[in-house]
Design an enzyme around this catalytic site. Structure first.
Site, PDB file in Angstrom:
ATOM      1  N   LYS A  19      -8.997  10.883  -5.066  1.00  0.00           N
ATOM      2  CA  LYS A  19      -9.345  10.564  -3.879  1.00  0.00           C
ATOM      3  C   LYS A  19      -8.991  11.807  -2.856  1.00  0.00           C
ATOM      4  O   LYS A  19      -9.735  12.010  -2.101  1.00  0.00           O
ATOM      5  CB  LYS A  19      -8.693   9.317  -3.113  1.00  0.00           C
ATOM      6  CG  LYS A  19      -9.013   7.910  -3.663  1.00  0.00           C
ATOM      7  CD  LYS A  19      -8.296   6.966  -3.038  1.00  0.00           C
ATOM      8  CE  LYS A  19      -6.565   6.976  -3.329  1.00  0.00           C
ATOM      9  NZ  LYS A  19      -6.178   6.932  -4.636  1.00  0.00           N
ATOM     10  N   ARG A 132      -0.606  16.404 -13.697  1.00  0.00           N
ATOM     11  CA  ARG A 132      -0.745  16.830 -12.264  1.00  0.00           C
ATOM     12  C   ARG A 132       0.177  17.668 -11.699  1.00  0.00           C
ATOM     13  O   ARG A 132       1.513  17.173 -11.914  1.00  0.00           O
ATOM     14  CB  ARG A 132      -0.860  15.330 -11.300  1.00  0.00           C
ATOM     15  CG  ARG A 132      -0.995  15.905  -9.663  1.00  0.00           C
ATOM     16  CD  ARG A 132      -1.699  14.840  -9.070  1.00  0.00           C
ATOM     17  NE  ARG A 132      -1.072  13.748  -8.841  1.00  0.00           N
ATOM     18  CZ  ARG A 132      -1.310  12.826  -7.981  1.00  0.00           C
ATOM     19  NH1 ARG A 132      -2.693  12.836  -7.560  1.00  0.00           N
ATOM     20  NH2 ARG A 132      -0.717  11.940  -7.578  1.00  0.00           N
TER      21      ARG A 132
HETATM   22  P1  ADP Z   1      -1.939   7.905  -4.856  1.00  0.00           P
HETATM   23  O1  ADP Z   1      -3.075   7.485  -4.077  1.00  0.00           O
HETATM   24  O2  ADP Z   1      -2.041   8.739  -5.936  1.00  0.00           O
HETATM   25  O3  ADP Z   1      -1.078   6.754  -5.259  1.00  0.00           O
HETATM   26  P2  ADP Z   1      -1.016   8.756  -2.378  1.00  0.00           P
HETATM   27  O4  ADP Z   1      -0.638  10.155  -1.877  1.00  0.00           O
HETATM   28  O5  ADP Z   1      -2.088   8.277  -1.433  1.00  0.00           O
HETATM   29  O6  ADP Z   1      -1.284   8.547  -3.909  1.00  0.00           O
HETATM   30  O7  ADP Z   1       0.124   7.844  -1.870  1.00  0.00           O
HETATM   31  C1  ADP Z   1       1.506   8.009  -2.389  1.00  0.00           C
HETATM   32  C2  ADP Z   1       2.262   6.729  -2.011  1.00  0.00           C
HETATM   33  O8  ADP Z   1       2.417   6.731  -0.472  1.00  0.00           O
HETATM   34  C3  ADP Z   1       2.038   5.472  -2.265  1.00  0.00           C
HETATM   35  O9  ADP Z   1       2.572   5.040  -3.672  1.00  0.00           O
HETATM   36  C4  ADP Z   1       2.437   4.641  -1.432  1.00  0.00           C
HETATM   37  O10 ADP Z   1       3.885   4.274  -1.309  1.00  0.00           O
HETATM   38  C5  ADP Z   1       2.501   5.331   0.050  1.00  0.00           C
HETATM   39  N1  ADP Z   1       1.377   4.869   0.640  1.00  0.00           N
HETATM   40  C6  ADP Z   1       0.138   5.824   0.722  1.00  0.00           C
HETATM   41  N2  ADP Z   1      -0.704   5.168   1.693  1.00  0.00           N
HETATM   42  C7  ADP Z   1      -0.380   3.940   1.984  1.00  0.00           C
HETATM   43  C8  ADP Z   1      -0.992   2.914   2.630  1.00  0.00           C
HETATM   44  N3  ADP Z   1      -2.095   2.819   3.262  1.00  0.00           N
HETATM   45  N4  ADP Z   1       0.119   1.777   2.767  1.00  0.00           N
HETATM   46  C9  ADP Z   1       1.236   1.570   2.100  1.00  0.00           C
HETATM   47  N5  ADP Z   1       1.596   2.481   1.369  1.00  0.00           N
HETATM   48  C10 ADP Z   1       1.097   3.720   1.326  1.00  0.00           C
END
Ligand code: ADP
Ligand code: ZN
Length: 232
Positions: A19, A132
């Site tokens: 993403k 990664r």
């Molecule tokens: P990935 O999609 O690879 O898990 P992200 O960088 O999008 O990595 O997210 C890392 C962490 O941030 C998630 O595991 C979660 O703990 C938190 N997080 C991100 N977006 C959200 C969301 N929309 N709601 C709740 N927690 C979130």
């Protein structure tokens, strides 16, 4: 529904589906801001205050942060003037409650949307997350074998030392995948009910720029959908 509030591109997919990589590429062709809740939370975490510590603990354990907090963060971010023509959401919504909130907000401001499900199989996800490496300086993302930096361990763009995200450790990855299955996968059904505003793209078969091109042309074509999902 009002119209004229731009269009949102929503990237849905498991951790490691690409993403963030896709959003950075698509931002260049659609010329709209990339909003990553993961990046926003990691930035917020740096403050080191009590909220920052709470966020860090949840992320490091592979748990989701509360809906209330991310809803507020996203709401504030998309009300900035640079989001008037549209934006890319990466990592949001991640729960049905976030999806409901997002629907209402976008419908209120007359923003249509396209949800793109990036499909990647489980073994590929594990391989990606294990290799990664990311740059704490500029956020660039590398992979030990499929996208290594020119000089091992250093960022091509800013020269910083690359690091492994704490939440990419194996035990945490398992928790993140569980959270995806339980909390986020149901969103696919929620969004797919409305024809024209949902599509699936193979997130693994081709090089990232090719996948991004495909998503960009999908985003450019088609009418802005979205409103119907709000009444679910
Ligand atoms: P990935 O999609 O690879 O898990 P992200 O960088 O999008 O990595 O997210 C890392 C962490 O941030 C998630 O595991 C979660 O703990 C938190 N997080 C991100 N977006 C959200 C969301 N929309 N709601 C709740 N927690 C979130
Ligand atoms: Zn860098």
């Amino acid at each position: 529904m009002r119209e004229g509030g731009g269009r949102a591109l929503i990237l849905l997919g498991p951790p490691g589906s690409g993403k963030g990589t896709q959003a950075r590429l698509i931002r260049e062709c659609l010329k709209v801001p990339h909003i990553s809740t993961g990046d926003m939370l990691r930035d917020r975490m740096q403050a080191g205050d009590s909220l920052g510590m709470i966020i860090k603990r949840l992320i490091d354990e592979g748990e989701l942060v509360t809906d209330e907090l991310v809803n507020r963060m996203v709401q504030e971010r998309i009300s900035k003037p640079d989001c008037g023509k549209g934006f890319i959401l990466d990592g949001y919504p991640r729960t049905l409650s976030q999806a409901g909130m997002m629907c209402r907000q976008l419908a209120d401001r007359g923003t249509g949307w396209l949800v793109v499900h990036l499909k990647v199989d489980y073994n590929e996800i594990i391989r990606r997350l294990a290799g990664r490496r990311s740059c704490p300086g500029c956020g660039a993302v590398y992979h030990l074998t499929s996208h290594p930096p020119a000089v091992a361990g250093l960022c091509d763009r800013c020269g910083n030392s690359l690091s492994i995200r704490d939440d990419d450790r194996e035990s945490v990855v398992r928790k993140r995948l569980e959270a995806y299955e339980e909390r986020t996968r149901p969103l696919l059904e929620f969004f797919s009910e409305e024809e024209g505003s949902f599509c699936e793209v193979d997130g693994a078969g081709d090089a990232p720029p090719l996948i991004a091109e495909r998503i960009c042309s999908l985003a450019r074509s088609g009418r802005p959908g979205g409103a119907a999902a709000c009444s679910n």
